[in-house]
Motif scaffolding. Structure first.
Motif, PDB file in Angstrom:
ATOM      1  N   ASP A   1      -6.476  79.046  85.369  1.00 40.19           N
ATOM      2  CA  ASP A   1      -6.547  77.588  85.507  1.00 40.19           C
ATOM      3  C   ASP A   1      -5.209  76.928  85.202  1.00 40.19           C
ATOM      4  OD1 ASP A   1      -9.196  77.698  86.232  1.00 40.19           O
ATOM      5  OD2 ASP A   1      -9.973  76.954  84.299  1.00 40.19           O
ATOM      6  N   ASP A   2      -4.493  77.439  84.213  1.00 38.26           N
ATOM      7  CA  ASP A   2      -3.215  76.856  83.836  1.00 38.26           C
ATOM      8  C   ASP A   2      -2.238  76.888  85.008  1.00 38.26           C
ATOM      9  OD1 ASP A   2      -1.591  75.678  81.743  1.00 38.26           O
ATOM     10  OD2 ASP A   2      -0.458  77.553  81.741  1.00 38.26           O
ATOM     11  N   ALA A   3      -2.144  78.019  85.676  1.00 38.95           N
ATOM     12  CA  ALA A   3      -1.253  78.126  86.842  1.00 38.95           C
ATOM     13  C   ALA A   3      -1.776  77.281  88.005  1.00 38.95           C
ATOM     14  CB  ALA A   3      -1.101  79.586  87.256  1.00 38.95           C
ATOM     15  N   ALA A   4      -3.092  77.275  88.200  1.00 37.03           N
ATOM     16  CA  ALA A   4      -3.675  76.498  89.304  1.00 37.03           C
ATOM     17  C   ALA A   4      -3.450  75.001  89.101  1.00 37.03           C
ATOM     18  CB  ALA A   4      -5.164  76.796  89.424  1.00 37.03           C
ATOM     19  N   ILE A   5      -3.499  74.538  87.871  1.00 38.23           N
ATOM     20  CA  ILE A   5      -3.255  73.119  87.591  1.00 38.23           C
ATOM     21  C   ILE A   5      -1.819  72.752  87.935  1.00 38.23           C
ATOM     22  CG2 ILE A   5      -3.037  71.432  85.709  1.00 38.23           C
ATOM     23  CD1 ILE A   5      -5.586  72.807  84.500  1.00 38.23           C
ATOM     24  N   ALA A   6      -0.878  73.645  87.621  1.00 37.21           N
ATOM     25  CA  ALA A   6       0.523  73.395  87.976  1.00 37.21           C
ATOM     26  C   ALA A   6       0.671  73.255  89.490  1.00 37.21           C
ATOM     27  CB  ALA A   6       1.419  74.518  87.450  1.00 37.21           C
ATOM     28  N   VAL A   7       0.005  74.135  90.234  1.00 35.98           N
ATOM     29  CA  VAL A   7       0.059  74.069  91.699  1.00 35.98           C
ATOM     30  C   VAL A   7      -0.564  72.758  92.184  1.00 35.98           C
ATOM     31  CG1 VAL A   7      -0.818  75.113  93.827  1.00 35.98           C
ATOM     32  CG2 VAL A   7       0.161  76.563  92.030  1.00 35.98           C
TER      33      VAL A   7
ATOM     34  N   LEU B   1     -10.528  83.439  78.227  1.00 34.84           N
ATOM     35  CA  LEU B   1      -9.071  83.523  78.120  1.00 34.84           C
ATOM     36  C   LEU B   1      -8.448  83.798  79.492  1.00 34.84           C
ATOM     37  CD1 LEU B   1      -6.471  83.622  76.433  1.00 34.84           C
ATOM     38  CD2 LEU B   1      -6.956  86.049  76.022  1.00 34.84           C
ATOM     39  N   LEU B   2      -9.023  84.731  80.230  1.00 34.71           N
ATOM     40  CA  LEU B   2      -8.510  85.041  81.564  1.00 34.71           C
ATOM     41  C   LEU B   2      -8.673  83.858  82.516  1.00 34.71           C
ATOM     42  CD1 LEU B   2      -9.792  88.714  81.884  1.00 34.71           C
ATOM     43  CD2 LEU B   2      -7.429  87.961  81.528  1.00 34.71           C
ATOM     44  N   LEU B   3      -9.785  83.175  82.411  1.00 39.60           N
ATOM     45  CA  LEU B   3     -10.026  81.998  83.253  1.00 39.60           C
ATOM     46  C   LEU B   3      -9.031  80.884  82.918  1.00 39.60           C
ATOM     47  CD1 LEU B   3     -11.744  80.646  85.420  1.00 39.60           C
ATOM     48  CD2 LEU B   3     -13.281  79.885  83.604  1.00 39.60           C
ATOM     49  N   ASN B   4      -8.760  80.689  81.626  1.00 45.15           N
ATOM     50  CA  ASN B   4      -7.806  79.656  81.228  1.00 45.15           C
ATOM     51  C   ASN B   4      -6.402  79.969  81.737  1.00 45.15           C
ATOM     52  OD1 ASN B   4      -9.785  78.187  79.932  1.00 45.15           O
ATOM     53  ND2 ASN B   4      -9.307  78.992  77.909  1.00 45.15           N
TER      54      ASN B   4
ATOM     55  N   GLN C   1       4.631  83.543  79.953  1.00 43.12           N
ATOM     56  CA  GLN C   1       4.791  84.639  79.000  1.00 43.12           C
ATOM     57  C   GLN C   1       3.936  84.430  77.754  1.00 43.12           C
ATOM     58  OE1 GLN C   1       6.155  87.609  79.524  1.00 43.12           O
ATOM     59  NE2 GLN C   1       6.446  86.805  81.586  1.00 43.12           N
ATOM     60  N   ASN C   2       3.741  83.200  77.346  1.00 43.89           N
ATOM     61  CA  ASN C   2       2.844  82.916  76.219  1.00 43.89           C
ATOM     62  C   ASN C   2       1.430  83.400  76.529  1.00 43.89           C
ATOM     63  OD1 ASN C   2       4.821  81.762  74.616  1.00 43.89           O
ATOM     64  ND2 ASN C   2       4.377  79.684  75.303  1.00 43.89           N
ATOM     65  N   TRP C   3       0.972  83.151  77.751  1.00 46.62           N
ATOM     66  CA  TRP C   3      -0.348  83.634  78.155  1.00 46.62           C
ATOM     67  C   TRP C   3      -0.378  85.168  78.161  1.00 46.62           C
ATOM     68  CZ3 TRP C   3      -4.604  81.015  78.058  1.00 46.62           C
ATOM     69  CH2 TRP C   3      -4.608  79.645  78.297  1.00 46.62           C
ATOM     70  N   ILE C   4       0.655  85.781  78.718  1.00 43.35           N
ATOM     71  CA  ILE C   4       0.703  87.241  78.805  1.00 43.35           C
ATOM     72  C   ILE C   4       0.693  87.856  77.408  1.00 43.35           C
ATOM     73  CG2 ILE C   4       2.090  89.219  79.581  1.00 43.35           C
ATOM     74  CD1 ILE C   4       0.658  87.604  81.838  1.00 43.35           C
ATOM     75  N   GLU C   5       1.481  87.314  76.511  1.00 43.08           N
ATOM     76  CA  GLU C   5       1.522  87.827  75.136  1.00 43.08           C
ATOM     77  C   GLU C   5       0.168  87.668  74.453  1.00 43.08           C
ATOM     78  OE1 GLU C   5       4.803  85.885  73.193  1.00 43.08           O
ATOM     79  OE2 GLU C   5       6.236  86.738  74.629  1.00 43.08           O
TER      80      GLU C   5
END
Length: 79
Positions: A42-48, A36-39, A15-19
């Motif tokens: 990447d943030d979700a991909a790193i979690a995976v 910003l969109l790439l980050n 939600q922080n990213w979405i906001e």
């Protein structure tokens, strides 16, 4: 040491990213907007990747890894 179950990715983090995206004037042709969109991706991909790594290292069993992946999926695909 890996993150505790359910802590690989959180709804709050997403939600922080979405906001942040909602407050920006996103223009895919603009380098800052594209970054910003790439980050965000990447943030979700790193979690995976962390979930997969912990599974491969034996820190998560198959069921735990699948639950964590399902949780990340639920977060990022929610309306």
């Amino acid at each position: 040491m890996s993150a505790p179950p359910g802590e690989y990715y959180t709804d709050e983090r997403w939600q922080n990213w979405i906001e942040r995206i909602e407050t920006e004037d996103i223009d895919p042709e603009n380098e800052d907007s594209a970054r910003l969109l790439l980050n965000l991706q990447d943030d979700a991909a790193i979690a995976v990747a962390k979930i997969v790594t912990d599974y491969e290292d034996g820190e998560l069993d198959a069921d735990g890894a699948l639950e964590e992946l399902a949780w990340v999926r639920e977060i990022v695909l929610a309306d």
